[in-house]
Design a protein around this motif. Structure first.
Motif, PDB file in Angstrom:
ATOM      1  N   ALA A 193       0.669  -1.336   0.429  1.00 44.46           N
ATOM      2  CA  ALA A 193       0.175  -0.104  -0.364  1.00 44.46           C
ATOM      3  C   ALA A 193       0.967   1.290   0.139  1.00 44.46           C
ATOM      4  N   LYS A 194       1.653   1.004   0.822  1.00 45.06           N
ATOM      5  CA  LYS A 194       2.972   2.657   0.593  1.00 45.06           C
ATOM      6  C   LYS A 194       3.669   2.584  -0.753  1.00 45.06           C
ATOM      7  N   VAL A 195       3.810   1.518  -1.463  1.00 48.59           N
ATOM      8  CA  VAL A 195       4.719   1.776  -2.313  1.00 48.59           C
ATOM      9  C   VAL A 195       3.310   1.889  -3.665  1.00 48.59           C
ATOM     10  N   LEU A 196       2.572   1.652  -3.254  1.00 45.29           N
ATOM     11  CA  LEU A 196       1.315   2.887  -4.024  1.00 45.29           C
ATOM     12  C   LEU A 196       1.400   3.657  -4.849  1.00 45.29           C
ATOM     13  N   MET A 239       3.144   5.667  -3.047  1.00 44.28           N
ATOM     14  CA  MET A 239       4.443   7.097  -3.608  1.00 44.28           C
ATOM     15  C   MET A 239       4.133   7.156  -5.219  1.00 44.28           C
ATOM     16  N   LEU A 240       3.473   5.224  -5.621  1.00 45.64           N
ATOM     17  CA  LEU A 240       3.730   5.387  -7.456  1.00 45.64           C
ATOM     18  C   LEU A 240       2.315   6.162  -8.012  1.00 45.64           C
ATOM     19  N   ASN A 241       2.089   6.936  -6.576  1.00 49.96           N
ATOM     20  CA  ASN A 241       0.408   7.173  -7.611  1.00 49.96           C
ATOM     21  C   ASN A 241       1.392   8.942  -7.304  1.00 49.96           C
ATOM     22  N   GLU A 242       1.933   8.766  -5.980  1.00 48.54           N
ATOM     23  CA  GLU A 242       2.672  10.585  -6.571  1.00 48.54           C
ATOM     24  C   GLU A 242       3.893  10.640  -8.093  1.00 48.54           C
ATOM     25  N   SER A 243       3.940   9.871  -8.201  1.00 49.10           N
ATOM     26  CA  SER A 243       4.716   9.238  -9.578  1.00 49.10           C
ATOM     27  C   SER A 243       3.997  10.430 -10.623  1.00 49.10           C
ATOM     28  N   ILE A 244       3.118   9.958 -10.671  1.00 44.95           N
ATOM     29  CA  ILE A 244       2.337  10.160 -11.402  1.00 44.95           C
ATOM     30  C   ILE A 244       2.365  11.481 -11.798  1.00 44.95           C
ATOM     31  N   ASP A 245       2.802  11.663 -13.369  1.00 45.80           N
ATOM     32  CA  ASP A 245       3.081  12.961 -13.930  1.00 45.80           C
ATOM     33  C   ASP A 245       2.370  12.917 -15.660  1.00 45.80           C
ATOM     34  N   THR A 246       2.217  14.481 -15.803  1.00 44.47           N
ATOM     35  CA  THR A 246       2.236  14.961 -17.374  1.00 44.47           C
ATOM     36  C   THR A 246       3.072  15.688 -17.160  1.00 44.47           C
ATOM     37  N   VAL A 247       3.510  15.652 -19.173  1.00 43.19           N
ATOM     38  CA  VAL A 247       4.215  16.609 -19.429  1.00 43.19           C
ATOM     39  C   VAL A 247       3.852  16.650 -21.250  1.00 43.19           C
ATOM     40  N   ASP A 248       4.412  17.692 -21.761  1.00 45.74           N
ATOM     41  CA  ASP A 248       4.082  17.431 -22.908  1.00 45.74           C
ATOM     42  C   ASP A 248       4.486  16.824 -23.923  1.00 45.74           C
ATOM     43  N   SER A 249       3.672  16.029 -24.599  1.00 40.97           N
ATOM     44  CA  SER A 249       4.536  15.543 -25.802  1.00 40.97           C
ATOM     45  C   SER A 249       5.938  15.872 -25.976  1.00 40.97           C
ATOM     46  N   GLY A 250       6.898  14.852 -26.406  1.00 37.82           N
ATOM     47  CA  GLY A 250       7.908  15.478 -26.891  1.00 37.82           C
ATOM     48  C   GLY A 250       8.683  15.974 -25.985  1.00 37.82           C
TER      49      GLY A 250
END
Length: 294
Positions: free
Chosen positions: A184-187, A189-200
């Motif tokens: 649960a702790k790992v997930l 942390m993974l949820n916090e790693s969700i990132d959005t970047v511009d394509s390219g």
């Protein structure tokens, strides 16, 4: 008539011994052992799922998270969101919650012994007499019959019965268990790693205007994030191009060491300018413009 009853204890002893001989350890322990082994198999299946679905093996034998990338529009521009696969698929955590073992043993034993004796005696006694007279002459006769009979009957019966019967009902209830605290702790942390970047990728500068200091150098902090969401710090490999605007607005390559120097500084790098002017920094398709003034 005489009657004598004596119960044979042998069947009862046999039945009691039969009850003692029931393998309770195997009967009750067998289902428990099977459930423990099933729980172990379920745990291994969970680890196999995480290893094969959520991780990708690298060339050096290590594993890294598997990300899923989605492209969508954001503020009129194409953007990419990178999500760890383990955060969007259900991880199987099957666990046995209840084990009900209903055991019933039925031991029945019976024994009966019956002895009956009968004896009879019969006596038959008969007496017959007769008398007659003829001219002062007497005549008499007597006849006696005696009969004796005796009868003796005996009967003995013995009966013994016993039976041993046992039944067992096993009910196992299993379902999706709560996620372990570590996972649960790992997930989380993974949820916090969700990132959005511009394509390219994304290229950012800490400032758009740089004023040269008294020693003739002043820099801007530059970060570049690729389309996978990773910061790039190797200035030699990221393919950075720095050009300078001329008086007519045309671009010419700036001179590394004369016009600027690059200093790696995780997660980005510092671009220190030595001469005033207008510069364009480009990595891939991303560009940023910095004005350097005296």
């Amino acid at each position: 008539m005489a009657s004598n009853n004596k119960i044979d204890q042998t069947p009862s002893t046999v039945a009691t011994n039969a009850l003692s001989a029931i393998p309770f350890g195997q009967v009750i322990g067998g289902p428990l052992k099977a459930c423990i082994e099933a729980q172990s198999d379920a745990a291994q299946s969970t680890w196999k799922f995480i290893r094969e679905v959520g991780l990708t093996e690298k060339e050096d034998g290590t594993r890294e998270l598997t990300y899923v990338s989605f492209t969508y529009r954001r503020n009129g521009r194409e953007a990419t969101i990178n999500v760890p696969l383990l955060t969007i698929v259900p991880i199987p955590y099957i666990a046995i919650k209840d084990i009900d073992i209903a055991f019933k043993a039925n031991i029945s034993a019976s024994s009966s012994t019956s002895t009956t004796q009968s004896e009879s005696l019969a006596v038959d006694f008969g007496l017959k007499t007769s008398a007659s007279a003829n001219f002062l002459m007497a005549k008499a006769s007597m006849e006696m019959n005696v009969g004796v009979s005796s009868k003796k009957d005996s009967k003995a019966t013995a009966e013994s019965k016993y039976s041993v019967e046992y039944t067992m009902d096993v009910a196992v209830k299993a379902g999706q268990d709560d996620m372990p605290a570590g996972m649960a702790k790992v997930l989380e942390m993974l949820n916090e790693s969700i990132d959005t970047v511009d394509s390219g990728g994304e290229l950012h500068s800490s400032t758009a205007v740089v004023q040269l200091s008294a020693d003739g150098m002043k820099g801007a902090y530059i970060t570049y994030k690729d389309d996978a969401g990773y910061y790039q710090t190797d200035v030699e490999k990221m393919g950075i191009e720095i050009k300078r605007y001329g008086e007519s607005g045309n671009l010419t390559n700036a001179s590394k060491g004369t016009d600027y120097i690059l200093i790696p500084d995780d997660p980005g790098f510092v671009c220190q300018f030595k001469t005033a002017g207008k510069y364009q920094l480009q990595i891939g398709d991303k560009k940023t413009v910095i004005q350097v003034i005296e």
